[in-house]
Design a protein around this motif. Structure first.
Motif, PDB file in Angstrom:
ATOM      1  N   THR A  40       0.556  -1.371   0.170  1.00  0.00           N
ATOM      2  CA  THR A  40       0.173   0.173  -0.189  1.00  0.00           C
ATOM      3  C   THR A  40       0.449   0.958  -0.126  1.00  0.00           C
ATOM      4  O   THR A  40       1.942   1.163   0.783  1.00  0.00           O
ATOM      5  CB  THR A  40      -0.809  -0.421   0.940  1.00  0.00           C
ATOM      6  N   VAL A  41       0.287   2.135  -0.431  1.00  0.00           N
ATOM      7  CA  VAL A  41       1.338   3.498  -0.741  1.00  0.00           C
ATOM      8  C   VAL A  41       0.425   4.209  -0.353  1.00  0.00           C
ATOM      9  O   VAL A  41      -0.736   4.857  -0.412  1.00  0.00           O
ATOM     10  CB  VAL A  41       1.657   3.965  -2.210  1.00  0.00           C
ATOM     11  N   PHE A  42       0.979   5.474   0.850  1.00  0.00           N
ATOM     12  CA  PHE A  42      -0.187   6.675   1.560  1.00  0.00           C
ATOM     13  C   PHE A  42       0.494   7.510   0.941  1.00  0.00           C
ATOM     14  O   PHE A  42       0.804   8.273   1.557  1.00  0.00           O
ATOM     15  CB  PHE A  42      -0.251   5.841   3.076  1.00  0.00           C
ATOM     16  N   ASP A  43      -0.211   7.854  -0.729  1.00  0.00           N
ATOM     17  CA  ASP A  43      -0.266   8.466  -1.329  1.00  0.00           C
ATOM     18  C   ASP A  43      -1.294   9.969  -1.176  1.00  0.00           C
ATOM     19  O   ASP A  43      -0.789  10.749  -2.138  1.00  0.00           O
ATOM     20  CB  ASP A  43       0.495   8.705  -2.607  1.00  0.00           C
ATOM     21  N   THR A  44      -2.227   9.689   0.217  1.00  0.00           N
ATOM     22  CA  THR A  44      -3.011  11.087   0.044  1.00  0.00           C
ATOM     23  C   THR A  44      -2.704  10.700   0.880  1.00  0.00           C
ATOM     24  O   THR A  44      -2.492  10.792   2.339  1.00  0.00           O
ATOM     25  CB  THR A  44      -5.034  10.527  -0.615  1.00  0.00           C
ATOM     26  N   GLU A  45      -4.001  12.161   1.895  1.00  0.00           N
ATOM     27  CA  GLU A  45      -4.052  12.980   3.181  1.00  0.00           C
ATOM     28  C   GLU A  45      -4.754  11.690   4.008  1.00  0.00           C
ATOM     29  O   GLU A  45      -4.536  11.756   5.110  1.00  0.00           O
ATOM     30  CB  GLU A  45      -3.844  14.447   3.199  1.00  0.00           C
ATOM     31  N   ARG A  46      -5.442  11.738   2.764  1.00  0.00           N
ATOM     32  CA  ARG A  46      -6.924  10.799   3.881  1.00  0.00           C
ATOM     33  C   ARG A  46      -5.902   9.386   4.286  1.00  0.00           C
ATOM     34  O   ARG A  46      -6.168   9.123   5.386  1.00  0.00           O
ATOM     35  CB  ARG A  46      -7.810  10.968   2.941  1.00  0.00           C
ATOM     36  N   LYS A  47      -5.522   8.719   3.623  1.00  0.00           N
ATOM     37  CA  LYS A  47      -4.826   7.984   3.510  1.00  0.00           C
ATOM     38  C   LYS A  47      -3.464   7.758   4.795  1.00  0.00           C
ATOM     39  O   LYS A  47      -3.586   7.059   5.868  1.00  0.00           O
ATOM     40  CB  LYS A  47      -3.778   7.018   2.027  1.00  0.00           C
ATOM     41  N   ILE A  48      -2.502   9.095   5.187  1.00  0.00           N
ATOM     42  CA  ILE A  48      -2.095   9.209   6.082  1.00  0.00           C
ATOM     43  C   ILE A  48      -2.238   9.351   7.457  1.00  0.00           C
ATOM     44  O   ILE A  48      -2.093   9.161   7.621  1.00  0.00           O
ATOM     45  CB  ILE A  48      -1.228  10.561   5.741  1.00  0.00           C
ATOM     46  N   ARG A  49      -3.386  10.214   7.453  1.00  0.00           N
ATOM     47  CA  ARG A  49      -4.289  10.187   8.704  1.00  0.00           C
ATOM     48  C   ARG A  49      -4.704   8.858   9.347  1.00  0.00           C
ATOM     49  O   ARG A  49      -4.919   8.923  10.168  1.00  0.00           O
ATOM     50  CB  ARG A  49      -5.637  10.909   8.379  1.00  0.00           C
ATOM     51  N   VAL A  70       1.061  15.646   2.026  1.00  0.00           N
ATOM     52  CA  VAL A  70       1.520  14.410   0.387  1.00  0.00           C
ATOM     53  C   VAL A  70       2.616  15.621  -0.461  1.00  0.00           C
ATOM     54  O   VAL A  70       2.127  17.021  -0.874  1.00  0.00           O
ATOM     55  CB  VAL A  70      -0.056  14.251  -0.477  1.00  0.00           C
ATOM     56  N   GLU A  71       3.630  15.476  -0.924  1.00  0.00           N
ATOM     57  CA  GLU A  71       4.313  15.393  -1.825  1.00  0.00           C
ATOM     58  C   GLU A  71       3.704  16.026  -3.312  1.00  0.00           C
ATOM     59  O   GLU A  71       3.325  14.734  -4.023  1.00  0.00           O
ATOM     60  CB  GLU A  71       6.039  15.201  -1.981  1.00  0.00           C
ATOM     61  N   GLU A  72       3.922  16.846  -3.833  1.00  0.00           N
ATOM     62  CA  GLU A  72       3.242  17.346  -5.071  1.00  0.00           C
ATOM     63  C   GLU A  72       4.190  16.811  -6.310  1.00  0.00           C
ATOM     64  O   GLU A  72       3.149  16.471  -6.880  1.00  0.00           O
ATOM     65  CB  GLU A  72       2.797  18.589  -5.275  1.00  0.00           C
ATOM     66  N   GLN A  73       5.227  16.773  -5.847  1.00  0.00           N
ATOM     67  CA  GLN A  73       6.340  16.496  -7.308  1.00  0.00           C
ATOM     68  C   GLN A  73       7.323  15.551  -6.174  1.00  0.00           C
ATOM     69  O   GLN A  73       8.522  16.190  -5.860  1.00  0.00           O
ATOM     70  CB  GLN A  73       6.291  17.266  -8.196  1.00  0.00           C
ATOM     71  N   PRO A  74       7.477  14.572  -5.437  1.00  0.00           N
ATOM     72  CA  PRO A  74       8.048  13.466  -4.798  1.00  0.00           C
ATOM     73  C   PRO A  74       8.981  13.481  -5.887  1.00  0.00           C
ATOM     74  O   PRO A  74       9.548  13.213  -6.950  1.00  0.00           O
ATOM     75  CB  PRO A  74       7.415  12.190  -4.944  1.00  0.00           C
ATOM     76  N   ASP A  75      10.428  13.534  -4.980  1.00  0.00           N
ATOM     77  CA  ASP A  75      11.697  13.276  -5.753  1.00  0.00           C
ATOM     78  C   ASP A  75      12.212  11.543  -6.147  1.00  0.00           C
ATOM     79  O   ASP A  75      12.158  11.186  -5.303  1.00  0.00           O
ATOM     80  CB  ASP A  75      12.237  13.975  -4.676  1.00  0.00           C
ATOM     81  N   SER A  76      12.810  11.587  -6.887  1.00  0.00           N
ATOM     82  CA  SER A  76      12.926  10.406  -7.470  1.00  0.00           C
ATOM     83  C   SER A  76      14.550   9.819  -7.058  1.00  0.00           C
ATOM     84  O   SER A  76      15.348  10.465  -6.808  1.00  0.00           O
ATOM     85  CB  SER A  76      13.428   9.850  -9.478  1.00  0.00           C
ATOM     86  N   PRO A  77      14.628   8.623  -6.471  1.00  0.00           N
ATOM     87  CA  PRO A  77      16.159   7.845  -6.032  1.00  0.00           C
ATOM     88  C   PRO A  77      17.683   9.189  -7.107  1.00  0.00           C
ATOM     89  O   PRO A  77      18.448   9.321  -6.386  1.00  0.00           O
ATOM     90  CB  PRO A  77      16.419   6.908  -5.936  1.00  0.00           C
ATOM     91  N   CYS A  88      14.175  11.411   1.615  1.00  0.00           N
ATOM     92  CA  CYS A  88      14.345  12.642  -0.059  1.00  0.00           C
ATOM     93  C   CYS A  88      13.416  12.222  -0.445  1.00  0.00           C
ATOM     94  O   CYS A  88      12.225  12.395  -1.011  1.00  0.00           O
ATOM     95  CB  CYS A  88      15.311  12.727  -0.574  1.00  0.00           C
ATOM     96  N   THR A  89      13.008  10.343  -0.675  1.00  0.00           N
ATOM     97  CA  THR A  89      12.457  10.130  -1.831  1.00  0.00           C
ATOM     98  C   THR A  89      10.722   9.962  -1.045  1.00  0.00           C
ATOM     99  O   THR A  89       9.662   9.489  -2.238  1.00  0.00           O
ATOM    100  CB  THR A  89      12.544   8.609  -2.056  1.00  0.00           C
ATOM    101  N   ALA A  90      10.332  10.753   0.198  1.00  0.00           N
ATOM    102  CA  ALA A  90       8.918  10.087   0.362  1.00  0.00           C
ATOM    103  C   ALA A  90       8.027  11.092  -0.117  1.00  0.00           C
ATOM    104  O   ALA A  90       8.379  12.099  -1.253  1.00  0.00           O
ATOM    105  CB  ALA A  90       9.187  10.540   2.311  1.00  0.00           C
ATOM    106  N   VAL A  91       7.281  10.442  -0.322  1.00  0.00           N
ATOM    107  CA  VAL A  91       5.514  10.988  -0.863  1.00  0.00           C
ATOM    108  C   VAL A  91       4.969  11.600  -0.185  1.00  0.00           C
ATOM    109  O   VAL A  91       3.971  12.046  -0.219  1.00  0.00           O
ATOM    110  CB  VAL A  91       5.231   9.949  -1.810  1.00  0.00           C
TER     111      VAL A  91
END
Length: 203
Positions: A40-49, A70-77, A88-91
């Motif tokens: 599961t990828v927690f990539d929305t505020e609802r999911k993180i909450r 939530v990061e609008e433009q997450p950094d890649s490795p 750094c790579t967190a979404v």
């Protein structure tokens, strides 16, 4: 966006117990199970909450504040590189704070785009945190974790970090009234881990 922690049901007037280290906080009474495989990828505020402990599972603790981002433009490795901070790579990330009898607990979660990224960040975090370790304490059994006492800015604390699935979750105890008991940290970490696993299964 601020994370709503149902403060209406747990007001500031709630009495604080004298011994926070003995308070139940159980979303589960069983030993935690390290479900490394959940994708599961927690990539929305609802999911993180949904990963953060709620007042109903924190008997005796007063909720203070919380947030989800939530990061609008997450950094890649490749953009982050080897010398950047471990997250750094967190979404996305989130936190929730509670207080009791002069003790503060801070739950924080950093979400990653997949398990590979989370595991890489976990290794990096352990190496990074070793520089600030005052004294190691027993990790939480049943999950990839490490814990240590530390002093930052003249404030003593106890940090416990858990790596599971696509997230890195941390429990920090601090405060002038805190005895920094590892048992308290472990109990709170089990509550946190159960909440994360439940959120992962529901997504």
């Amino acid at each position: 966006m601020a994370l709503l922690l149902a403060l209406a049901g747990c007001g500031e007037s709630s009495p604080k117990p004298p011994e926070p280290s003995t308070k139940p906080s159980g979303e589960t009474s069983a030993e935690p199970s390290d479900k490394k495989g959940f994708g599961t990828v927690f990539d929305t505020e609802r999911k993180i909450r949904a990963t953060l402990p709620q007042p109903e599972s924190m008997a005796g603790w007063t909720p203070k504040n919380g947030r989800a981002h939530v990061e609008e433009q997450p950094d890649s490795p490749s953009e982050c590189g080897a010398d950047t901070h471990w997250d750094c790579t967190a979404v996305g990330n989130g936190s929730a704070n509670y207080e009791a009898a002069g003790e503060t607990v801070i739950f924080s979660v950093d979400a990653f785009p997949d398990t590979k990224a989370a595991q890489a960040a976990c290794r990096k975090e352990e190496s990074w945190s070793a520089k600030y370790t005052k004294k190691k304490v027993p990790p939480l059994s049943g999950v990839t974790s490490h814990a240590y006492y530390r002093n930052a800015g003249g404030l003593d604390g106890l940090d416990l970090t858990m790596c599971t699935g696509t997230v890195i979750a941390q429990v920090r105890l601090e405060g002038e009234g805190s005895d920094l008991d590892p048992a308290t940290s472990h109990t709170l970490a089990k509550t946190f881990l159960a909440r994360i696993q439940k959120a992962a299964a529901a997504s």
